[in-house]
Enzyme design. Structure first.
Site, PDB file in Angstrom:
ATOM      1  N   HIS A   1       0.841  -1.205   0.000  1.00 41.84           N
ATOM      2  CA  HIS A   1       0.000   0.000   0.000  1.00 41.84           C
ATOM      3  C   HIS A   1       0.881   1.262   0.000  1.00 41.84           C
ATOM      4  O   HIS A   1       0.606   2.220  -0.713  1.00 41.84           O
ATOM      5  CB  HIS A   1      -0.885   0.047   1.256  1.00 41.84           C
ATOM      6  CG  HIS A   1      -1.970  -0.987   1.303  1.00 41.84           C
ATOM      7  ND1 HIS A   1      -2.245  -1.724   2.434  1.00 41.84           N
ATOM      8  CD2 HIS A   1      -2.860  -1.399   0.366  1.00 41.84           C
ATOM      9  CE1 HIS A   1      -3.268  -2.533   2.188  1.00 41.84           C
ATOM     10  NE2 HIS A   1      -3.654  -2.364   0.945  1.00 41.84           N
TER      11      HIS A   1
ATOM     12  N   LYS B   1     -15.729  -6.133   5.013  1.00 41.70           N
ATOM     13  CA  LYS B   1     -14.680  -7.061   5.455  1.00 41.70           C
ATOM     14  C   LYS B   1     -14.549  -7.149   6.981  1.00 41.70           C
ATOM     15  O   LYS B   1     -13.737  -7.922   7.469  1.00 41.70           O
ATOM     16  CB  LYS B   1     -13.335  -6.612   4.880  1.00 41.70           C
ATOM     17  CG  LYS B   1     -13.233  -6.792   3.374  1.00 41.70           C
ATOM     18  CD  LYS B   1     -11.883  -6.313   2.881  1.00 41.70           C
ATOM     19  CE  LYS B   1     -11.691  -6.596   1.395  1.00 41.70           C
ATOM     20  NZ  LYS B   1     -10.433  -6.026   0.889  1.00 41.70           N
TER      21      LYS B   1
ATOM     22  N   ARG C   1      -2.469  -6.167  -8.386  1.00 40.81           N
ATOM     23  CA  ARG C   1      -1.463  -7.210  -8.175  1.00 40.81           C
ATOM     24  C   ARG C   1      -1.598  -8.268  -9.261  1.00 40.81           C
ATOM     25  O   ARG C   1      -1.146  -8.094 -10.362  1.00 40.81           O
ATOM     26  CB  ARG C   1      -1.607  -7.850  -6.786  1.00 40.81           C
ATOM     27  CG  ARG C   1      -1.017  -7.014  -5.679  1.00 40.81           C
ATOM     28  CD  ARG C   1      -1.581  -7.366  -4.343  1.00 40.81           C
ATOM     29  NE  ARG C   1      -3.024  -7.137  -4.313  1.00 40.81           N
ATOM     30  CZ  ARG C   1      -3.799  -7.301  -3.247  1.00 40.81           C
ATOM     31  NH1 ARG C   1      -3.275  -7.731  -2.133  1.00 40.81           N
ATOM     32  NH2 ARG C   1      -5.076  -7.043  -3.312  1.00 40.81           N
TER      33      ARG C   1
ATOM     34  N   SER D   1      -3.119  -7.485   3.025  1.00 38.40           N
ATOM     35  CA  SER D   1      -3.394  -7.302   4.449  1.00 38.40           C
ATOM     36  C   SER D   1      -3.758  -8.645   5.086  1.00 38.40           C
ATOM     37  O   SER D   1      -3.378  -8.922   6.233  1.00 38.40           O
ATOM     38  CB  SER D   1      -4.548  -6.316   4.647  1.00 38.40           C
ATOM     39  OG  SER D   1      -4.209  -5.057   4.143  1.00 38.40           O
TER      40      SER D   1
HETATM   41  P1  ADP Z   1     -10.106  -2.953  -0.568  1.00 42.71           P
HETATM   42  O1  ADP Z   1     -10.783  -3.421   0.671  1.00 42.71           O
HETATM   43  O2  ADP Z   1     -10.793  -1.804  -1.228  1.00 42.71           O
HETATM   44  O3  ADP Z   1      -9.723  -4.035  -1.556  1.00 42.71           O
HETATM   45  P2  ADP Z   1      -7.364  -2.895   0.341  1.00 42.71           P
HETATM   46  O4  ADP Z   1      -6.986  -2.192   1.580  1.00 42.71           O
HETATM   47  O5  ADP Z   1      -7.313  -4.375   0.356  1.00 42.71           O
HETATM   48  O6  ADP Z   1      -8.770  -2.313  -0.052  1.00 42.71           O
HETATM   49  O7  ADP Z   1      -6.473  -2.380  -0.865  1.00 42.71           O
HETATM   50  C1  ADP Z   1      -6.523  -1.059  -1.305  1.00 42.71           C
HETATM   51  C2  ADP Z   1      -5.903  -0.958  -2.703  1.00 42.71           C
HETATM   52  O8  ADP Z   1      -4.528  -1.277  -2.647  1.00 42.71           O
HETATM   53  C3  ADP Z   1      -6.511  -1.905  -3.729  1.00 42.71           C
HETATM   54  O9  ADP Z   1      -6.542  -1.257  -4.976  1.00 42.71           O
HETATM   55  C4  ADP Z   1      -5.537  -3.053  -3.770  1.00 42.71           C
HETATM   56  O10 ADP Z   1      -5.565  -3.704  -5.031  1.00 42.71           O
HETATM   57  C5  ADP Z   1      -4.231  -2.299  -3.569  1.00 42.71           C
HETATM   58  N1  ADP Z   1      -3.194  -3.168  -3.039  1.00 42.71           N
HETATM   59  C6  ADP Z   1      -3.238  -3.969  -1.964  1.00 42.71           C
HETATM   60  N2  ADP Z   1      -2.074  -4.625  -1.773  1.00 42.71           N
HETATM   61  C7  ADP Z   1      -1.254  -4.214  -2.786  1.00 42.71           C
HETATM   62  C8  ADP Z   1       0.080  -4.547  -3.182  1.00 42.71           C
HETATM   63  N3  ADP Z   1       0.802  -5.447  -2.507  1.00 42.71           N
HETATM   64  N4  ADP Z   1       0.594  -3.936  -4.279  1.00 42.71           N
HETATM   65  C9  ADP Z   1      -0.159  -3.063  -4.985  1.00 42.71           C
HETATM   66  N5  ADP Z   1      -1.420  -2.714  -4.674  1.00 42.71           N
HETATM   67  C10 ADP Z   1      -1.969  -3.283  -3.593  1.00 42.71           C
END
Ligand code: ADP
Length: 162
Positions: free
Chosen positions: A17, A41, A92, A130
């Protein structure tokens, strides 16, 4: 002034992130991290904890053109209230693509002038989520490199205690 919203649950904020945030801040004048309040979630970390993690991590990187604002309701309306012209998301694997495409298409339908922009993950973070952090941490595994170093101990302690 070009502002974008980087929305997500960030439960917790990972180095993946942080990588997207940093790169977004180099492209836009301002990146507002939109912290989802009522995520389906059911986050493990409270809103306040998640916000603190993001602020600490960004400050430790010397990023100044960011803000963290929590929201619920429609993302496009939140973006409009903040004066943002784009949404920023990270991609990803192929598995992210279908969901992201659907979300982007729906947001485009709701507010056509608001663009969704994607940043490809940096390869070293392509496996990182996460959920993985929570799983490893819950079993007392080492989460070094998976979450920003300034937050590592606090997150690790919280995860083994839960
Ligand atoms: P959501 O609940 O909206 O999916 P997340 O907190 O899981 O939110 O992720 C927020 C954003 O960050 C999403 O666009 C996700 O694809 C991106 N993201 C999460 N992990 C990574 C990573 N390792 N590399 C690049 N982008 C990521």
């Amino acid at each position: 002034m070009k502002t974008c919203i980087y929305p997500g649950t960030f439960d917790p904020f990972t180095t993946g992130h942080l990588d997207v945030l940093k790169r977004g801040c180099a492209i836009f004048d301002k990146v507002i991290v939109g912290l989802l309040k009522n995520s389906s979630k059911t986050p493990m970390f409270s809103l306040q904890e998640r916000e603190n993690f993001i602020r600490k991590a960004a400050q430790a990187e010397g990023i100044t053109n960011f803000d963290v604002i929590s929201f619920d309701g429609l993302l496009v309306e939140f973006a409009e209230r903040q004066g943002a012209s784009a949404l920023l998301r990270g991609l990803r694997a192929v598995t992210d693509f279908e969901y992201e495409l659907q979300m982007a298409a729906m947001n485009k339908k709701l507010k056509p002038e608001l663009e969704t922009m994607f940043l490809m993950t940096s390869t070293q973070y392509s496996f990182l989520s996460s959920s993985i952090v929570k799983e490893i941490g819950a079993y007392g595994g080492c989460i070094k490199g998976l979450v920003p170093e300034v937050n590592r101990l606090e997150i690790a302690e919280r995860l083994v205690r839960q």
